[in-house]
Each structure stands twice: as structure tokens, then as C-alpha cells.
Design an enzyme around this catalytic site. Structure first.
Site, PDB file in Angstrom:
ATOM      1  N   SER A 107      14.834  -7.017 -18.892  1.00 53.15           N
ATOM      2  CA  SER A 107      15.118  -6.523 -20.228  1.00 53.15           C
ATOM      3  C   SER A 107      14.487  -5.156 -20.473  1.00 53.15           C
ATOM      4  O   SER A 107      13.412  -4.845 -19.955  1.00 53.15           O
ATOM      5  CB  SER A 107      14.578  -7.512 -21.269  1.00 53.15           C
ATOM      6  OG  SER A 107      14.631  -6.967 -22.579  1.00 53.15           O
ATOM      7  N   TYR A 130      19.349  -1.469 -23.787  1.00 56.90           N
ATOM      8  CA  TYR A 130      19.673  -1.254 -25.191  1.00 56.90           C
ATOM      9  C   TYR A 130      19.826   0.253 -25.380  1.00 56.90           C
ATOM     10  O   TYR A 130      18.929   1.019 -25.017  1.00 56.90           O
ATOM     11  CB  TYR A 130      18.552  -1.752 -26.106  1.00 56.90           C
ATOM     12  CG  TYR A 130      18.425  -3.255 -26.198  1.00 56.90           C
ATOM     13  CD1 TYR A 130      19.499  -4.038 -26.630  1.00 56.90           C
ATOM     14  CD2 TYR A 130      17.240  -3.894 -25.865  1.00 56.90           C
ATOM     15  CE1 TYR A 130      19.388  -5.413 -26.723  1.00 56.90           C
ATOM     16  CE2 TYR A 130      17.114  -5.272 -25.957  1.00 56.90           C
ATOM     17  CZ  TYR A 130      18.194  -6.026 -26.380  1.00 56.90           C
ATOM     18  OH  TYR A 130      18.077  -7.393 -26.470  1.00 56.90           O
ATOM     19  N   THR A 156      23.803  -4.364 -23.377  1.00 56.95           N
ATOM     20  CA  THR A 156      23.907  -5.318 -24.477  1.00 56.95           C
ATOM     21  C   THR A 156      24.499  -4.639 -25.699  1.00 56.95           C
ATOM     22  O   THR A 156      24.000  -3.609 -26.153  1.00 56.95           O
ATOM     23  CB  THR A 156      22.529  -5.909 -24.809  1.00 56.95           C
ATOM     24  OG1 THR A 156      22.070  -6.654 -23.678  1.00 56.95           O
ATOM     25  CG2 THR A 156      22.601  -6.830 -26.008  1.00 56.95           C
ATOM     26  N   LYS A 252      27.476  -7.088 -22.129  1.00 58.89           N
ATOM     27  CA  LYS A 252      26.986  -8.375 -22.626  1.00 58.89           C
ATOM     28  C   LYS A 252      27.082  -8.426 -24.150  1.00 58.89           C
ATOM     29  O   LYS A 252      26.750  -7.460 -24.832  1.00 58.89           O
ATOM     30  CB  LYS A 252      25.541  -8.588 -22.187  1.00 58.89           C
ATOM     31  CG  LYS A 252      24.948  -9.933 -22.581  1.00 58.89           C
ATOM     32  CD  LYS A 252      23.553 -10.088 -21.991  1.00 58.89           C
ATOM     33  CE  LYS A 252      22.949 -11.452 -22.322  1.00 58.89           C
ATOM     34  NZ  LYS A 252      22.608 -11.565 -23.753  1.00 58.89           N
ATOM     35  N   HIS A 276      24.239 -13.760 -28.021  1.00 58.98           N
ATOM     36  CA  HIS A 276      22.804 -13.460 -27.967  1.00 58.98           C
ATOM     37  C   HIS A 276      21.978 -14.722 -28.169  1.00 58.98           C
ATOM     38  O   HIS A 276      20.899 -14.700 -28.782  1.00 58.98           O
ATOM     39  CB  HIS A 276      22.416 -12.409 -29.008  1.00 58.98           C
ATOM     40  CG  HIS A 276      21.333 -11.474 -28.556  1.00 58.98           C
ATOM     41  ND1 HIS A 276      21.593 -10.229 -28.034  1.00 58.98           N
ATOM     42  CD2 HIS A 276      19.973 -11.607 -28.527  1.00 58.98           C
ATOM     43  CE1 HIS A 276      20.454  -9.633 -27.725  1.00 58.98           C
ATOM     44  NE2 HIS A 276      19.450 -10.457 -28.010  1.00 58.98           N
TER      45      HIS A 276
END
Length: 378
Positions: A107, A130, A156, A252, A276
Site C-alpha cells: 500500500s 493513491y 485505487t 482497483k 474497498h
């Protein structure tokens, strides 16, 4: 030692060993948590067709994800603050995934940095991005992931604004935890976690700390992070990412057929059907309830992956039979990590492998590539 036979056992063990604010961070949804609960319930509602008197010897659950060989149709999903479930958590989970033969996804909001994980693993891992308001920072993140040899970027799309998670607010979630009386009392009951955390220097967001000017301590880091999620993220932003990333791109957060069509048109290598984990739009459809329609709409043009509510090998089989190429587990591996570190992640993967293999056989299949809706009661 506690006998662990399924993911629920590992979850119970993690609840006892991980500080409340970090356990709750992983095991919570937004607002009323209805979507979080429904993700699991939708999978449980799906019944399987039992077949008998079929030769099910020599079974194989091996497959591929975006051209990469995997031991079973499972990848470790990106989870923020993994390094607060257990010291050096991202490194340990990546090592377990590498040894098992499934992808690990780091992440953006990890505790261990891209470089940390690359230094402690041998195989390429995936990086989840992100897109921040500071596009220069996002571009540098992609450059760092590329330099670390990450073989895929998981972009994402469903966190333009943060869904409110009540327990995080009530717990005063922070990394590292602030020394408040209730927090200190909780930590006193978690000596194993504290001892491991004392032995590591990784206690902040490793991909951000030291890489953003003006961010020198946890308060400024938290302020910067909360201001950086970008509500202007749109499909042109995806095109911008594609221009800066030459390897595999996975999108995603797709939970609607029309969005899946756009994603296929834009030229991504795969999409992840996901809401999510119920942590964003409370009241959204369970991911499994839209999986079939999305597969029917775009499955012949783009690889469709699935995320949301997977807690067992049976759930993996359900999703693959519905048409997903593969699945992601987030909370399931987090429970293992929090409970037993690297060994716990490996144990969760072993549990799922056995469950998937037995379930596939009892449904009359010997190759996971042959699973389909004929294995489901529709």
C-alpha cells in the site's frame, strides 16, 4: 498453542494480540458497516453444486494473474498500516507471499517503505498507488516502485474522499499510537506486540516520511496525508498514470458495470471488482453481487479480479466459478499477521489452499481453470 483450523480462529487470536485501534482499523467498515457485512454474506449465500463419482485425482489450483504464475488464485491485497498489525508487517507478509507463490501488494500508506520491502524480498511485488493532489509526489512514487522492480501498479480509484469509520475516530487512530491513558492501558495488555515494535524503527508511513518537504513529524505527516486524497481524480487521471507507468496496470475499486466498461476501454491490464472492503460507500452493493454482471460485460476484453469478503478457500472458489480470474485477501492475511507474524500469514494461505483444493474436488473439478458457473447453484 491455540489450535487454528480456519481464518475465524486466526481472527480471534489477532483480536487478543493486536492493540485495539489497529485491530479495529483492519476490521471495520464505514458508517453503519452494512456493506462490510454484506460482502461476506453475499458469498455465503452462494451455494455450490456437489458432484460425485468423478475422477478428481491430480488436482491443480495453479493459475496466472496478469501473466504471472501463481500457486493459487489469491493475491495479498494492499492494506494500509500493515506494519502496525505486527512490527515490520509489510516485509513479513511480502516474504510469506513470495515463499508461497502468490503476489503481495504494498500500500501507499504502508509502514515499511517500497525500498524496505524490495531489500528484504527477491521476487517482484506489486505496488498500490493513491493519486495525490501533489502529482509530483505520485510521480515520484511510481518512479520508486519502478526502481524497486515492482511488476504491477494497482491504482485505487474509490478513495477520492475518505469514508468515515466511526471506530477509527473513537480510538484516535494514529501511527505510532499517542500515549493517552486508554491507549497505554490497552498496550499494557499487548506485551508481545509492544516488544516486537520496540525492536524495529519502522513506525511511520515509510513511503511518505522523508519524501515530502515540510513533513517532519507525525502531526505534520497526518495533516499532509489527510489533505492529499484527491477528489478531482477522474479517468483522465488514469490516463496520466498510464503515461508514467510502463508495466502492468490494475484498476482497483470497480463496482459498477459502466465503470468496468470504461476501464476496459482505457487499456488497463486488469480490474479489481471491489468496494474497498465496505470501508468507503456504505450501502453499496456487495462486490460479489456485481461480479457476474461485470464479467459478462467485459470479461472477454480485460482480466477481472475480485476483492471483498474472502475468508476461505470456498469463497475463492465461488468467485472464480463466477468468472473472476483471481481474488485478493486483505483482512484474512492481516488476521494471520497480527496473530503470528510471518508464520500466521503463511498459515492463512495454507488454510485457504487446502479449503480451495478440497472444495474444487467435491464440486467435481480437477483444474481451477475449468471452474465456472456450472459449479454454482444459480
Amino acid at each position: 498453542m491455540t489450535l487454528v483450523t480456519d481464518v475465524a480462529d486466526m481472527q480471534a487470536l489477532a483480536r487478543r494480540r493486536v492493540p485495539k485501534m489497529f485491530y479495529d482499523y483492519a476490521d471495520t467498515g464505514s458508517w453503519t458497516q452494512s456493506t462490510y457485512r454484506e460482502n461476506e454474506a453475499a458469498l455465503q449465500r452462494q451455494k455450490l453444486r456437489q458432484r460425485v463419482a468423478r475422477n478428481i485425482d491430480n488436482r491443480s489450483i495453479k493459475t496466472t494473474m496478469i501473466g504471472q504464475d501463481v500457486a493459487m488464485p489469491v493475491a495479498l491485497a494492499p492494506v494500509g498500516l500493515t506494519g502496525m498489525q505486527h512490527a515490520d508487517g509489510e516485509i513479513l507478509a511480502a516474504q510469506a507471499a513470495e515463499e508461497f507463490g502468490v503476489p503481495f501488494t504494498l500500500s501507499t500508506m504502508s509502514i515499511c517503505s517500497i525500498e524496505d520491502v524490495a531489500e528484504h524480498t527477491k521476487s517482484p511485488f506489486w505496488f498500490q498507488l493513491y493519486v495525490m493532489r501533489d502529482r509530483g509526489f505520485s510521480e515520484r512514487l511510481m518512479q520508486r516502485a519502478d526502481a524497486a522492480g515492482c511488476s504491477a501498479l494497482v491504482l485505487t480509484l474509490d478513495l477520492q474522499v475518505l469514508g468515515q469509520r466511526h471506530r477509527d475516530l473513537k480510538n484516535g487512530l494514529s501511527a505510532p499510537p499517542k500515549p493517552k491513558p486508554l491507549v497505554l492501558a490497552d498496550l499494557a495488555l499487548k506485551p508481545r506486540w509492544c516488544w516486537n515494535m520496540l525492536k524495529t524503527g519502522r513506525r511511520q508511513f515509510g513511503n511518505i516520511h522523508g519524501h515530502v518537504s515540510g513533513v517532519d513529524d507525525m502531526s505534520s505527516l497526518a495533516e499532509w496525508t489527510n489533505s492529499q486524497f484527491d477528489p478531482s481524480l477522474d479517468w483522465s487521471s488514469v490516463e496520466w498514470v498510464k503515461k508514467h507507468w510502463d508495466r502492468k496496470l490494475i484498476l482497483k475499486g470497480i463496482n459498477d458495470v459502466e465503470d468496468a466498461k470504461i476501464a476496459a476501454d482505457i487499456g488497463a491490464d486488469a480490474i479489481v471488482v471491489s468496494n474497498h472492503g465496505g470501508r468507503q460507500l456504505d450501502g453499496a452493493l456487495a462486490s460479489y453481487d456485481v461480479l457476474g454482471d461485470i464479467v459478462d460485460a467485459v470479461g472477454d476484453r480485460i482480466e477481472v479480479h475480485f476483492d471483498g469478503g474472502i475468508r476461505s478457500g470456498q469463497d475463492v472458489f465461488r468467485a472464480v466459478a463466477m468468472g473472476a480470474r483471481s481474488t485478493y485477501i486483505g483482512r484474512a492475511f492481516i488476521y494471520g499477521l497480527g496473530a503470528r507474524g510471518k508464520a500466521g500469514v503463511t498459515q492463512v494461505l495454507e488454510i485457504m489452499r487446502k479449503e480451495l483444493d478440497v472444495t474444487m474436488g467435491l464440486c467435481g473439478e480437477t483444474d481451477i481453470g475449468n471452474a465456472g458457473r456450472h459449479n454454482l447453484v444459480l
